[in-house]
Design a protein around this motif. Sequence first.
Motif, PDB file in Angstrom:
ATOM      1  N   GLY A   1      41.253  31.239  45.853  1.00 29.01           N
ATOM      2  CA  GLY A   1      40.244  30.444  46.549  1.00 29.01           C
ATOM      3  C   GLY A   1      38.824  30.818  46.242  1.00 29.01           C
ATOM      4  N   ILE A   2      38.597  31.960  45.584  1.00 29.72           N
ATOM      5  CA  ILE A   2      37.225  32.348  45.248  1.00 29.72           C
ATOM      6  C   ILE A   2      36.865  31.960  43.827  1.00 29.72           C
ATOM      7  N   GLY A   3      37.754  31.193  43.172  1.00 29.52           N
ATOM      8  CA  GLY A   3      37.436  30.638  41.866  1.00 29.52           C
ATOM      9  C   GLY A   3      37.955  31.417  40.678  1.00 29.52           C
ATOM     10  N   SER A   4      38.657  32.511  40.882  1.00 36.01           N
ATOM     11  CA  SER A   4      39.205  33.283  39.774  1.00 36.01           C
ATOM     12  C   SER A   4      40.442  32.576  39.230  1.00 36.01           C
ATOM     13  N   LEU A   5      40.446  32.289  37.931  1.00 36.49           N
ATOM     14  CA  LEU A   5      41.533  31.539  37.295  1.00 36.49           C
ATOM     15  C   LEU A   5      42.178  32.385  36.206  1.00 36.49           C
ATOM     16  N   LYS A   6      43.494  32.478  36.254  1.00 33.32           N
ATOM     17  CA  LYS A   6      44.271  33.110  35.186  1.00 33.32           C
ATOM     18  C   LYS A   6      45.127  32.031  34.554  1.00 33.32           C
ATOM     19  N   SER A   7      44.778  31.652  33.323  1.00 37.52           N
ATOM     20  CA  SER A   7      45.473  30.561  32.647  1.00 37.52           C
ATOM     21  C   SER A   7      46.579  31.100  31.747  1.00 37.52           C
ATOM     22  N   ASN A   8      47.696  30.370  31.745  1.00 37.11           N
ATOM     23  CA  ASN A   8      48.839  30.694  30.889  1.00 37.11           C
ATOM     24  C   ASN A   8      49.176  32.182  30.965  1.00 37.11           C
ATOM     25  N   VAL A   9      49.446  32.631  32.165  1.00 38.55           N
ATOM     26  CA  VAL A   9      49.757  34.041  32.395  1.00 38.55           C
ATOM     27  C   VAL A   9      51.048  34.407  31.665  1.00 38.55           C
ATOM     28  N   THR A  10      51.005  35.479  30.878  1.00 40.30           N
ATOM     29  CA  THR A  10      52.192  35.944  30.157  1.00 40.30           C
ATOM     30  C   THR A  10      52.578  37.372  30.537  1.00 40.30           C
ATOM     31  N   ALA A  11      51.618  38.164  31.012  1.00 41.06           N
ATOM     32  CA  ALA A  11      51.937  39.528  31.419  1.00 41.06           C
ATOM     33  C   ALA A  11      52.867  39.503  32.631  1.00 41.06           C
ATOM     34  N   ASN A  12      53.913  40.299  32.562  1.00 35.21           N
ATOM     35  CA  ASN A  12      54.878  40.454  33.656  1.00 35.21           C
ATOM     36  C   ASN A  12      55.685  39.190  33.917  1.00 35.21           C
ATOM     37  N   ILE A  13      55.705  38.278  32.953  1.00 35.35           N
ATOM     38  CA  ILE A  13      56.458  37.032  33.108  1.00 35.35           C
ATOM     39  C   ILE A  13      57.393  36.869  31.918  1.00 35.35           C
ATOM     40  N   LYS A  14      58.614  36.474  32.180  1.00 37.58           N
ATOM     41  CA  LYS A  14      59.577  36.179  31.123  1.00 37.58           C
ATOM     42  C   LYS A  14      59.923  34.701  31.154  1.00 37.58           C
ATOM     43  N   LYS A  15      59.999  34.118  29.967  1.00 40.06           N
ATOM     44  CA  LYS A  15      60.463  32.743  29.829  1.00 40.06           C
ATOM     45  C   LYS A  15      61.806  32.801  29.118  1.00 40.06           C
TER      46      LYS A  15
END
Length: 636
Positions: free
Chosen positions: A92-106
């Motif tokens: 809500g404060i405007g911080s955006l993380k796009s296409n997060v890959t760290a700590n995520i598995k596909k």
Amino acid sequence: APKGRRTLRNVDYFRKVPRDLTEGSISGGWISIVATAVLLFLVMGEVRTYFRVKTVTDVYADTSNNGKLRINFDVFFNHLSCEHLSVDVMDGIGSLKSNVTANIKKLAKKTSTEWVQVHGDSKKRATTRTSWKTEDVLVGPTLKPESDSELARRLQEKGDYNTDHYLKEGEESEVVEQYTSSHPELTEWYKEMPGFKNLVPNDQELIKAAMALTLSWKDENDYDEEEQPMTGYGGKQASYEITTEEEFELLADDYNIFMVDFHAPWCSHCKRFSPTWETFAYYFNDALHLMEEVYQNKVGDYTKAPPAIDLQSDEHKKANLPKGRMVVANVNCVAHRDICQRHKITGYPQIRIYKNLKASHTADRMTHVANLTEFTEYTGDRSIVNMTKFGLTLASEAYPKRMDFVSMLIAEEEEKPHPTAVMDDRKGPVVESTTADSVVTKSNEGCRVTGFADSARVPGVVRFSLVDEGGEKTFDPTLVNMSHSINQFWFGEKKLEPFMADYLLRYNQGGKGERSLKFVDDYHKDFVSTEQQLSYSHVVKVVQTWMEWARSGLRAHFYEMSVNTIQGKAPAESTAEVVFHYDISPLSVLIREEKESLFRFVVNLCAIVGGVFTVAGMCNSVIGSIAHKIQIGKFQ
């Protein structure tokens, strides 16, 4: 001493009436029995309450100073591939993380129980079901066998493109000389292929002569429209045009290497890429075969490239299928939408490679159809030179010791060119480079996204959507199906121990009016899209909850939440998406265990005893008074 006793008697609150001055009554006896029973019942209940731990809920203003919130998820998308599926987190404060890959598995689903990771370095670990590198020789198709004279006759019917001059051994084709002078910047492209020098002379000549003929075809505009098939974009066509799923399965069964471009006429990327793809198709579907006929002295040399063989019209394309082990095709996803939906195409252009170890027209049908969910997608540079090198390298990987893999690629099953052209084992493979950097092994069976993302501890969103980072693909909003299954969605860094979760679930299964928030550690729910461009918004209300255990002194905190789902159609030109909107409550809930103190236990016992005897005495007085009045006749 006698005086002291008299003093104590004077302050006695419980003066005794001599027993001979009192008398019992039947009503008093019944009241005494009832009072004793009630007393025992209440005392036993109080003792049980004293030894039992009760749960108390308190609500406080949330004063936590931990500024980080961990969001955990495990979501399976039934109809999307992993390559373009992006996870974005915005607070809500405007911080955006796009296409997060760290700590995520596909993960792509290969079998009912097996998942293969498809991001990061996982490309090297993911292997296709139909791995063909374990075999020394591929089995080619035997589509419509025809004699060399029939092939020569078909070529001659195209017009006056080849001469009566037959090449002598070692003589270079005239079209190669023309190509060398008109395209000096590309004259040595083939020499960049590692291992080119190890190939037999015939294959070296085929590689560069086929490119010369291909570029001649690309530059030639003086073709009769009746003999040169044209694409829907207005350019020349050399790829096989697939119009039915049966044709798709036919090519998958009959060719060891089947490359197909899924495209849409409205896509600007497709329009720009179409000439490159058709030039690439001409190289493998036409030029290699045409120049092989020249070098085998079956036809004369070419002065310029003939038009592409008709692989477009329904009456000719199946009969004109190229021999050998590789074919290049295309599917128009607007005209043949059902094919693209079946193969879960969402963006254009999409280049897929299907490899089939047991391809053969004479083999049992459907040898590869069951494996069409497994494919590799080309993600390399889209230039004719690099794509041609990729195609040749792709073929060479099937023959790591063959110095004539090009001849084998375009030969029929019964043809065994250069039987002794085998590389010495000590010298390594003919072509050392691989296609790993230009392809991604993927599956048509959906994508599972699992992991976590950290965000500021303020309201925010987690968005699952399609993104093309390379800028070379356009998504079709009408084919993007966001059906999904939520396996898990929860907040916090640690899951509760099983006994804690069980305790909380039991506590939440209360009656009407009790707390409605639920602990969602193993939240499971399926959402199936029944319309095009259907987006999902999951609105999550989050409350930080603490738990304290009285006996062990253990204290733990987690997040409870309630979820409401809203679905609606995305705007006309936008792709559908799945969004989790989460909002954190300013209040915190404390669930604590509380045990009754000894002091309160004693007070309650005294209250029970005194209360029971007082009420019993009052009842006895009332009943005795009524009985006395009846006896003296006052109620008569």
